[in-house]
Design an enzyme around this catalytic site. Structure first.
Site, short mmCIF file in Angstrom:
data_model
loop_
_atom_site.label_atom_id
_atom_site.label_comp_id
_atom_site.label_asym_id
_atom_site.label_seq_id
_atom_site.Cartn_x
_atom_site.Cartn_y
_atom_site.Cartn_z
N THR A 198 0.87 -1.18 0.00
CA THR A 198 0.00 0.00 0.00
C THR A 198 0.91 1.22 0.00
OG1 THR A 198 -1.79 -1.11 1.18
CG2 THR A 198 -1.75 1.30 1.28
N LYS A 207 -7.31 1.43 -3.06
CA LYS A 207 -6.96 1.06 -1.68
C LYS A 207 -7.15 2.25 -0.74
CE LYS A 207 -5.43 -1.35 1.79
NZ LYS A 207 -4.14 -2.04 1.86
N LYS A 266 0.03 5.26 8.46
CA LYS A 266 0.76 5.44 7.21
C LYS A 266 -0.21 5.50 6.03
CE LYS A 266 2.05 2.14 4.82
NZ LYS A 266 1.61 1.41 3.60
#
Length: 274
Positions: free
Chosen positions: A82, A157, A225
């Site tokens: 990701t 995502k 993150k």
């Protein structure tokens, strides 16, 4: 994920920055291991990687010892990290210059999804590269779809993480309310999970949230993150993410308390302090 590929009959070579993990994988699954990304990718038709963040992806792809230094023309690189959409476009361009295909393919489903081979994979890239990689990805996924050109998997995502952030906060508030109201949380969840409030988070995390058990799952350090990537992209495209920004700050509070490795469902702990 590599184990599922080996189990499906593919010849798999793994590389991990923690050598002991690669050695343990080799003993369990019967594949081979390499001491560097470049050596692991040498001669491979497909290279799958899953690391931490943008700098990590660059370190194992375009750096001096990265996989693109040894991948042959016609092979395909699949990145399950990701990361940012900009990075996906950057690596796609670097791979294309070498005649190597590239698919950005972040995943959802966590450790359990990987171990059970039922991940959801969101892909971006060229159709021809995706069509070649999809049968490989099928070894460890239950859903895999091409959403558009390079970076589209990463953008999708981001949507996934934005939705999850709000769901976890809402579930935390609901469970805390149920506890304070003296309800049987298990019975409440069993009832409402069959209706419009039901979600993966409710089915898989409500029990451990009520038990204050967070030593498992997807670490909130990684969730922060991911949300940072979402918020940065939102600023670039003019999207408004007020709930996501608020939840990100809640996670920041837990980080400051030293709980960065707790599961992302630990948001409920901030409500218990009230």
């Amino acid at each position: 994920m590599a184990g599922h590929l080996q189990g499906a009959g593919h010849s798999v070579t793994v590389c991990n920055r923690t050598e002991a993990r690669a050695e343990a994988w080799e003993k369990e699954h019967g594949g081979t291991r390499a001491s560097s990304p470049a050596l692991a990718a040498e001669g491979a038709e497909f290279v799958m990687l899953c690391v931490g963040d943008d700098p990590d992806v660059r370190a194992v792809t375009t750096a001096a010892d990265g996989v693109l230094t040894t991948m042959k023309p016609g092979s395909v690189l699949v990145d399950h990290t990701t990361a940012s959409a900009d990075l996906a476009q950057e690596v796609h361009a670097a791979a294309a210059a070498l005649g190597v295909g590239f698919v950005d393919a972040p995943i959802s489903g966590g450790q359990a999804g990987a171990e059970n081979g039922v991940l959801t994979v969101m892909c971006g890239g060229d159709r021809a590269d995706f069509d070649r990689a999809a049968p490989m990805i099928a070894a460890y996924s239950r859903a895999c779809r091409l959403l558009g050109g390079p970076g589209s998997g990463q953008l999708t995502k981001m949507v996934n993480q934005i939705c999850i952030a709000g769901l976890i906060q809402g579930l935390s508030e609901g469970l805390d309310f149920a506890i304070r109201a003296g309800l049987d949380v298990g019975e409440v969840v069993e009832t409402i999970s069959k209706g419009a409030a039901g979600s993966w988070q409710m089915e898989n995390r409500s029990r451990t949230m009520a038990q204050r058990s967070f030593d498992h799952g997807f670490a909130l350090d990684w969730m922060r993150k991911d949300l940072g990537i979402c918020l940065a992209q939102a600023e670039r495209i003019g999207a408004c993410l007020p709930v996501t920004a608020l939840v990100d700050q809640f996670y920041a509070r837990l980080q400051r308390q030293g709980h960065g490795r707790w599961d992302s469902s630990s948001l409920i702990e901030l409500l218990r302090d009230n």
